[in-house]
Design a protein around this motif. Structure first.
Motif, PDB file in Angstrom:
ATOM      1  N   ARG A  99       0.823  -1.135   0.024  1.00 19.10           N
ATOM      2  CA  ARG A  99      -0.098   0.015   0.099  1.00 19.10           C
ATOM      3  C   ARG A  99       0.963   1.208  -0.127  1.00 19.10           C
ATOM      4  O   ARG A  99       1.796   1.096   0.268  1.00 19.10           O
ATOM      5  CB  ARG A  99      -0.864   0.068   1.338  1.00 19.10           C
ATOM      6  CG  ARG A  99      -2.017  -1.151   1.244  1.00 19.10           C
ATOM      7  CD  ARG A  99      -2.780  -1.188   2.546  1.00 19.10           C
ATOM      8  NE  ARG A  99      -3.426  -2.003   2.621  1.00 19.10           N
ATOM      9  CZ  ARG A  99      -5.084  -1.788   2.306  1.00 19.10           C
ATOM     10  NH1 ARG A  99      -5.339  -0.739   1.678  1.00 19.10           N
ATOM     11  NH2 ARG A  99      -6.092  -2.649   2.029  1.00 19.10           N
TER      12      ARG A  99
ATOM     13  N   GLU B 257       2.407   4.495   1.244  1.00 20.04           N
ATOM     14  CA  GLU B 257       2.617   4.913   2.774  1.00 20.04           C
ATOM     15  C   GLU B 257       1.973   6.034   3.116  1.00 20.04           C
ATOM     16  O   GLU B 257       1.503   6.121   4.265  1.00 20.04           O
ATOM     17  CB  GLU B 257       4.104   5.184   2.831  1.00 20.04           C
ATOM     18  CG  GLU B 257       5.093   3.801   2.846  1.00 20.04           C
ATOM     19  CD  GLU B 257       6.571   4.115   3.110  1.00 20.04           C
ATOM     20  OE1 GLU B 257       6.761   4.859   4.008  1.00 20.04           O
ATOM     21  OE2 GLU B 257       7.398   3.201   2.789  1.00 20.04           O
ATOM     22  N   GLU B 258       1.487   6.999   2.214  1.00 20.44           N
ATOM     23  CA  GLU B 258       0.875   8.045   2.688  1.00 20.44           C
ATOM     24  C   GLU B 258      -0.910   7.982   2.614  1.00 20.44           C
ATOM     25  O   GLU B 258      -1.467   8.141   3.764  1.00 20.44           O
ATOM     26  CB  GLU B 258       1.165   9.105   1.527  1.00 20.44           C
ATOM     27  CG  GLU B 258       2.155  10.157   2.076  1.00 20.44           C
ATOM     28  CD  GLU B 258       2.164  10.587   3.328  1.00 20.44           C
ATOM     29  OE1 GLU B 258       1.113  11.302   3.821  1.00 20.44           O
ATOM     30  OE2 GLU B 258       3.213  10.271   3.895  1.00 20.44           O
ATOM     31  N   THR B 259      -1.389   7.344   1.382  1.00 18.68           N
ATOM     32  CA  THR B 259      -2.632   7.108   1.250  1.00 18.68           C
ATOM     33  C   THR B 259      -3.264   5.823   1.704  1.00 18.68           C
ATOM     34  O   THR B 259      -4.443   5.545   2.055  1.00 18.68           O
ATOM     35  CB  THR B 259      -3.069   7.268  -0.120  1.00 18.68           C
ATOM     36  OG1 THR B 259      -2.582   6.297  -0.964  1.00 18.68           O
ATOM     37  CG2 THR B 259      -2.574   8.461  -0.705  1.00 18.68           C
ATOM     38  N   HIS B 260      -2.270   4.885   1.835  1.00 20.79           N
ATOM     39  CA  HIS B 260      -2.647   3.433   2.246  1.00 20.79           C
ATOM     40  C   HIS B 260      -3.623   2.767   1.148  1.00 20.79           C
ATOM     41  O   HIS B 260      -3.933   1.667   1.567  1.00 20.79           O
ATOM     42  CB  HIS B 260      -3.519   3.397   3.541  1.00 20.79           C
ATOM     43  CG  HIS B 260      -3.491   2.334   4.586  1.00 20.79           C
ATOM     44  ND1 HIS B 260      -2.026   1.798   4.657  1.00 20.79           N
ATOM     45  CD2 HIS B 260      -4.307   1.336   4.909  1.00 20.79           C
ATOM     46  CE1 HIS B 260      -2.200   0.715   5.597  1.00 20.79           C
ATOM     47  NE2 HIS B 260      -3.516   0.511   5.619  1.00 20.79           N
TER      48      HIS B 260
END
Lengths: 669, 669
Positions: B223, B225-228
């Motif tokens: 995923r 790392e920021e938005t998942h």
């Protein structure tokens, strides 16, 4: 059932089945016509689509589950009402749909209306006077009122005399005052009690003229018929989440001096007159009838649960492949492993064994109740003893069978989509309700000890314990016979031997100064074991003799398979109980070696028919509700389809990421 | 713990306890200081209040349960991070809080972060090269990334070679292409995989230069790392509701030609060079290490679950009263029934037996891994064989023990408020994960058959199987000794006898023309039984000898109780396995009679200490989470309090009455 898109491994299993599956289906149903009727009924109920869920109920909250259960129960009973009006079939249809496989297809987690039919109406019929029946039964049948049956209390279950709820007669107002004197007196467990029923039959200690006359039934209104609000003095609610059956709406109920008219005591048997005079019942033993009836029905329920579990595990084992015992060959179906056959085929045999025992017990129940109606109580204790131990052993065996099937499916059996966990939840519950199993085994043990003493005194014994006298007639052990008949005789000898040891151990302990009760208690682990041994002997004997009667009416191919199943069941239990056989019979190590080989050969012989045998239980996919067990064997596709229905999968990113996980990862939580 | 408001029956039990409970607590913890440390840790974690729930989690929907689990896991690990910073204790604290009783107090239904610590970080440490460790481990420790470990697939579990996911090296871009060629290749089960982790170690078949080199580990980003959001080609979600552990967020994962850099293959052992050349690992056997480690830890987990269950059932049995065996006397505590003592006291003994066996296995594990590091692989197969059968038997026994405790609490054990159903859910899961139990027993059986053949060839045997040679040295059966040592020798003789029978049955079947593999399969029911018998012999011997070492260091009062528990355990198992003893030793009917009496006497002797013995497991109420098992024994008050927390009880009338029930009752639905 169409064969299109069936998993090829499963199709191959069906192709090699040696007997006609339809013939066995008809045999189990009780004839071609019965099969047709069952299928018609299934079609009618399932065509309504009540069983189809937008979101599978296992994803819902506890409260939502209840609300769905009420909706489904109402819709289901609407269909049943319609069916009844159409063919005027009376209670029969209720039974078939409610108790059988069909009800649990729609209300797999239990129904809040079940007790209305299974306990409320039958108790009215059995315990209400004619005038009371006129007043109540019509309203109950038409569902103008919804009832339940409240006996168990927070502090008291199996020991009914210990119940604390009181019903005290007040002649000045001609009312009973219902009261819960303690917290432990609260009624606890009744299905439908929490938020569904508005009436209830309450079992309470009857007090009149300052005297206690023991437990009697009273009908009590719980909620306003219009608003459904609890009436004054009624403290009511639900008891919380359970291992299973979360659709049943089990409730608690406390009374704060609640007054009901005198006529609300059910007075078919005992009565309280207007002035408070208590008139005893002439036939208080008849109250046993319902309890025994429920236990007999339970044995049949257990067959249904086992049949479900073994169908699921067997089909899955034909589809699942694992490991590579031989280099360069494909992974075998796990059903080809002897250990897997060992886990599952005994399940098939157990369904047949308990089914035939249930039928036999049902006949005996009907005979004995007919004798009762004619005033003959002689065989009541025997029936009571049998229904106790068969209830205990069938529920314990069924729970073990279902759990073994679940574990035999590996990790996937742990998924609710397999339907095995819920089936276990329903099965294991029966080990406790309607009499805790150890208590029931000890009740049978009392009867067996008496029978032993009668035999020792030279008296004749009732049929199901007559072996106690027979096997003890000779002094020396007869030679062991390594046949089905020989093994069954061996089991009778084991049971008789264990009962005899118990009797002598109780006597020895009494001789050291212990009271009979304490000596009994100190021997109770052995007594429970003797009671179980008696039940095993009955189970094996009945399964064998009833099958012998049937096999002459079927085709040679089916006959062979049915006899193999009997052999498997009997030899399996002989191997399970070698210690007992070695102690109480003359079985030798050579015999044991032969039994072991016999057992392994039977597994191999039954292997080709494994899938055919579970197909013959004829459980439709809508009733089986299992991704692992569906008729087409599309195991992996169905597991994925089931997973994709999880509400968690509706969004790619769950809100908890932004709320907790991200701040946590950034050290900002 | 304060004694105010303790149920008087329970207080009376504590007053009559013959030994010092604190002494036993310290002994179990490993010393006074260890007890203090444990209590301090419990105080620190519990004082945060993370375990306190507004609405008990069992009432929530599946989605809400996950969201709560994420919140709690984040808060729990925040505390652990703080604890680590304070006393610099490294991984030790993670272990204690995660694996032990404390973690499950807060995340009783499993945690979505567990695999990050238990599998992701350890695999990085064990399988990543030094450069890779530098790159990944810091981020993983600081929780900048959250990982999991994906091995099992929808179609493949225990048989690792059968995994289908491929990682094909593309030298033109220096990337691996991860792909799921079929539906059954989807990863299935990994905890935290569904919606929690953003990285994952994936086990896949490595292909390079057109050749398959078997299963290797790769680290894959799942995923953003920021938005998942799931990355391109990553098909991910959760697998659905399970029997238990619904907080673990088990997921599925499919790859559609997902490319990762070459450096994302974990290369501590085997490597793929830039040009695609495969370089084999010098020590592939070392990969066994982690698996064995987990199995050893599992045995300890099983002790915790059993201790919980038996604490709950024992305290409840001291409070619950039932029946009236003697007229005019009060209802006895159910703990006074011998059948109840029989169900529960063996549970106490089992906790001690498995605890000491786990310690012993742990020592052996450390010795063998030290030898491994020195290049000595000799005892690896023995350790492997031991860890397999002890994992299988301890999980099976623990599941049975927990379920027996649950059923011993009657209907109330069926309530989730007892915490027994959830404990069973956690325990039975272990029968399947980390190697299915039957498969594991058969792995041990392979070792035993080899050992038998070595002994037959006159070769020396490793310590834990040396009895195979010893008991077979004489021709005639030695006389039976009705002592603890005699019974243990009897169990060794049983194990050796069963292994010998298996060897001879395999040979016989080979002589009829069967291949070794088919002969093995036909004998596998017996092989599994022989393997279990071996494990029983080990368990009894180790429990007895390790206790003998300890008892000289404790007070006479405690010494007596500890020895009684060993006696109980050994005699219990002798009575359970009379068939085996009768077949393979010279035990007589008189010996059996004595054993039975010995057992009943032991139950009576241990009865006064029953509650003291479970108090010594020292499980705090917050960790026990049971209305039936709390220290104060306010069973009925707590059951009612728990019920009143049900959201269904927040309203007197549920909305379904107006929506469905009333229209239904009026015939208007």
């Amino acid at each position: 059932m169409s064969n299109t898109k069936v998993n090829p491994d499963l199709q191959r299993e069906r192709d090699k089945c040696t007997f006609n599956v339809t013939e066995l289906i008809n045999l189990i149903d009780g004839g071609v016509q019965k099969t047709e009727e069952r299928k018609k009924q299934e079609d009618m109920v399932l065509s309504e689509g009540i069983h189809i869920e937008d979101v599978p109920s296992e994803y819902l909250s506890h409260k939502e589950k209840y609300e769905l259960a009420v909706k489904k129960a109402c819709l289901l009973f609407k269909v049943i009402r319609k069916m009844q009006e159409e063919d005027n079939a009376g209670m029969e249809n209720y039974r078939a749909v409610l108790g059988g496989k069909l009800g649990s297809a729609i209300l797999q987690d239990g129904s809040p209306l079940t007790l209305h039919y299974v306990m409320f109406i039958p108790t009215l019929m059995g315990q209400a006077s004619v005038e009371q029946q006129v007043h109540w039964i019509g309203r109950a049948f038409d569902l103008n009122i919804i009832g339940t049956y409240a006996q168990t209390e927070l502090g008291h279950g199996t020991f009914i005399r210990g119940l604390e709820t009181t019903a005290t007669y007040d002649p000045s107002t001609k009312e009973f005052v219902l009261h819960s004197p303690t917290l432990t007196a609260y009624k606890w467990w009744p299905g439908g009690l929490a938020h569904t029923a508005n009436y209830c039959i309450v079992m309470a200690q009857l007090y009149t003229k300052g005297q206690c006359h023991g437990i009697h039934p009273f009908i009590v209104q719980l909620r306003d018929e219009e608003t459904h609000m609890p009436l004054k003095g009624i403290k009511i609610g639900e008891i919380g989440v359970k291992l299973g059956m979360n659709g049943t709406n089990n409730g608690f109920l406390g009374f704060d001096h609640v007054r009901i008219p005198r006529e609300h005591m059910l007075m078919k048997n005992s009565k309280v007159l207007e002035d408070g005079t208590y008139v005893n019942s002439p036939s208080s033993k008849l109250a046993y009838g319902t309890m025994m009836f429920v236990r007999v029905v339970l044995v049949t329920d257990m067959c249904n649960y086992m049949a479900k579990a073994v169908t699921i595990a067997m089909r899955y084992s034909a589809v699942r492949r694992q490991s590579q015992p031989k280099p360069n060959e494909p992974e075998p179906q796990i059903l080809d492993y002897l250990t897997q056959q060992h886990k599952l085929l005994i399940g098939v045999a157990s369904v047949h064994a308990f089914r035939l025992n249930a039928d036999w017990l049902w006949n005996m129940y009907n005979n004995v109740t007919a004798e009762l109606d004619a005033g003959d109580l002689e065989r009541l204790p025997e029936l009571h003893a049998l229904s106790c131990c068969l209830k205990a052993v069938s529920t314990a065996d069924a729970a073990e069978c279902v759990e073994r099937c679940r574990l035999a499916c590996g990790g996937h059996g742990y998924m609710l989509a397999s339907n095995l966990p819920s089936t276990y939840g329903l099965t294991t519950a029966a080990c406790t309700y309607e009499g805790e199993n150890t208590v029931l085994l000890l009740q049978t043990a009392r009867y067996l000890v008496k029978a032993w003493q009668q035999a020792a005194g030279g008296n004749a014994l009732t049929p199901t314990v007559s072996y106690i006298a027979t096997v003890n007639s000779g002094r020396r052990l007869p030679p062991w016979e390594n046949t089905i008949e020989g093994i069954i005789k061996g089991f009778q000898r084991v049971a008789a031997g264990k009962i005899g040891l118990c009797v002598s151990n109780i006597e020895k302990r009494q001789n050291t100064g212990l009271s009979y009760e304490d000596a009994w208690n100190m021997t109770s682990v052995q007594l429970a074991s003797a009671s179980e041994a008696h039940c095993r002997a009955i189970l094996l004997y009945t399964y064998y003799t009833e099958t012998e009667k049937i096999v002459n009416t079927v085709s040679p191919a089916l006959r062979q398979v049915l006899l193999q199943l009997v052999d498997l069941y009997v030899v399996y239990w002989a191997l399970q109980r070698l210690g007992d056989l070695l102690r109480f019979t003359s079985i030798s190590e050579k015999d044991i070696d032969e039994l072991q080989r016999w057992y392994e050969d039977l597994l191999t012989k039954l292997r080709p028919n494994a899938v055919g045998l579970v197909d013959a239980f004829d459980i439709r996919d809508e009733i089986l509700r299992s991704a692992l067990g569906a008729y087409d064997g599309r195991v992996y596709e169905r597991l994925m389809e089931a997973a994709l229905r999880s509400p968690l999968n509706a969004e790619p990113v769950n809100s908890s990421f932004h709320k907790y996980l991200k701040p946590f990862m950034q050290g900002k939580l």
